[in-house]
Design an enzyme around this catalytic site. Structure first.
Site, short mmCIF file in Angstrom:
data_model
loop_
_atom_site.label_atom_id
_atom_site.label_comp_id
_atom_site.label_asym_id
_atom_site.label_seq_id
_atom_site.Cartn_x
_atom_site.Cartn_y
_atom_site.Cartn_z
N ASP A 1 16.35 50.95 9.61
CA ASP A 1 15.46 52.12 9.61
C ASP A 1 14.57 52.22 8.38
O ASP A 1 14.85 51.69 7.31
CB ASP A 1 16.28 53.41 9.75
N GLU B 1 20.35 54.45 8.74
CA GLU B 1 21.23 54.46 7.57
C GLU B 1 20.88 55.60 6.62
O GLU B 1 21.74 56.09 5.90
CB GLU B 1 21.14 53.10 6.83
NI NI Z 1 18.86 51.25 1.76
#
Ligand code: NI
Length: 395
Positions: free
Chosen positions: A80, A138
């Site tokens: 991401d 994340e």
């Molecule tokens: Ni990172």
């Protein structure tokens, strides 16, 4: 013949670079990594690797079977980007305004696909199963937790896990696989302190939550300095305070937000308890009440010492030009921790700063960019470590 992982990574480097720059130009926020996941699944499919998509919403899992049954190694790569407007001016800069790969996850995804190529090509040279996990979200959105909910830690259940992060706090060529705690457990808290509003000129008729909040903020700093063993560590940061709008009105309420970071479970419990006691105790003594919400974000990333030692040895052997930076720890957090919970794992920092090339900005900065040499080192080190573990280097 033993696999020359450095030569393999070098040969694949144009592929790694092409992917990284493509992902960089087309960043996607957490749980929106549709294009990225599509490319990941497509590349794995093309190799003939068994692929499952939609694991934890936009996550992708690829399974590579070795020549015989053996251990299962989970390899994790996050995908991401962040809601940041890129200011690097790079030729491959983000084409999506307001979204940017400012943490290096574009590189991690490219590393993962390159590792897949090497492992697939040499699958007759290891036993067991490599489980390649391409994780969404994340950046604080809980992508790892979603993947766990969708069964990423079952069927097959990993015996070991390995992950890596390019690391711009350190120069390219410095690599850390620290045994023990490496990244902190993270909690976020929010507090509402309620008192009684009054005219600013008549404080005796109110119960001032601003004064209570000020004392709470100050007293919270005593937890780390007075309660935590000086040889251990913890962080408490109050990062938001809101209350009041007018110069002559004492507001009825003040809200605070902040984060708590710790390594050891016993320190974490003590810090959480003291934070609660201090907030409630001071609020009460100032005739106010406090409502406290503490949410855990991630557990600590704690590297298995045997894996860390193995990976350091491999680094020394296949990347002799690099420097061992083991011992490096940060109070940052990483949801890789969920993929290492109860599973011996190792998270690796691969230094990626380069002052000569002005690649010096930190993670999450609008000018963040890193030395792509780190990706080649990551590909060599992760694939070599995976093969060693699959071949039984750690019991
Ligand atoms: Ni990172």
């Amino acid at each position: 013949m033993p696999i020359d992982f450095y030569a393999e990574a070098e040969k694949l480097f144009p592929y790694t670079l092409k992917l990284r720059r493509d992902f960089h130009m087309h960043p996607e926020l957490g749980f929106e990594e549709v294009r990225t996941a599509g490319i990941v699944a497509g590349e794995l499919n093309e190799l003939g690797i068994e692929v499952t998509t939609g694991v934890g919403k936009t996550g992708v899992v690829g399974i590579i079977e070795g020549r015989a049954p053996g251990p299962v190694v989970l390899l994790r790569f996050d995908m991401d980007a962040l809601p940041i407007h890129e200011e690097t001016g790079a030729a491959y800069a983000s084409q999506t305004p307001g979204v940017m790969h400012a943490c290096g996850h574009d590189g991690h995804t490219a590393v993962g696909l390159s590792v897949a190529k090497i492992l697939h090509k040499h699958r007759d040279q290891f036993s067991g199963t490599a489980k390649l996990v391409f994780q969404p979200a994340e950046e604080g959105l809980g992508g790892a937790r979603e993947m766990v909910k969708d069964g990423v830690l079952t069927n097959p259940k990993p015996d070991f896990s390995i992950g890596m992060h390019v690391w711009n706090d350190q120069l390219v060529g410095k690599i850390a696989a620290t045994a023990g705690p490496m990244m902190a457990a993270s909690e976020m808290f929010s507090v509402t302190i309620s008192g009684k509003g009054a005219h600013g000129a008549s404080p005796h008729l109110g119960k001032d939550p601003i004064l209570a909040a000020s004392q709470i903020i100050t007293a919270l700093q005593s937890v780390v300095s007075r309660n935590v063993d000086p040889l251990e560590t913890a962080v408490i940061s109050v990062t938001a305070i809101n209350g009041g709008t007018a110069f002559n009105v004492i507001p009825p309420e003040v809200s605070l937000k902040g984060t708590i970071r710790t390594y050891l479970p016993e320190i974490r419990e003590m810090v959480l308890r003291r934070v609660d006691e201090i907030i409630r105790g001071i609020a009460e003594s100032m005739q106010c009440t406090a409502e406290i919400k503490i949410e855990d974000v991630t557990p600590a990333v704690i590297n298995d010492p045997r894996l860390a030692e193995l990976i350091n040895g491999i680094r020394n052997e296949i990347l002799p030009e690099t420097e061992d930076l083991s011992g490096l720890r940060t109070m940052g957090s990483e949801d890789m921790a969920y993929l290492m919970d109860d599973i011996p794992g190792c998270y690796i920092f691969v230094g990626s700063k380069n002052e000569e090339k002005n690649l010096v900005y930190g993670h999450h900065h609008p000018k963040f960019d890193f030395d792509e040499q780190a990706l080649m080192q990551g590909v060599a080190l992760v694939s070599a470590s995976a093969v060693a573990v699959l071949n039984g280097a750690v019991e």
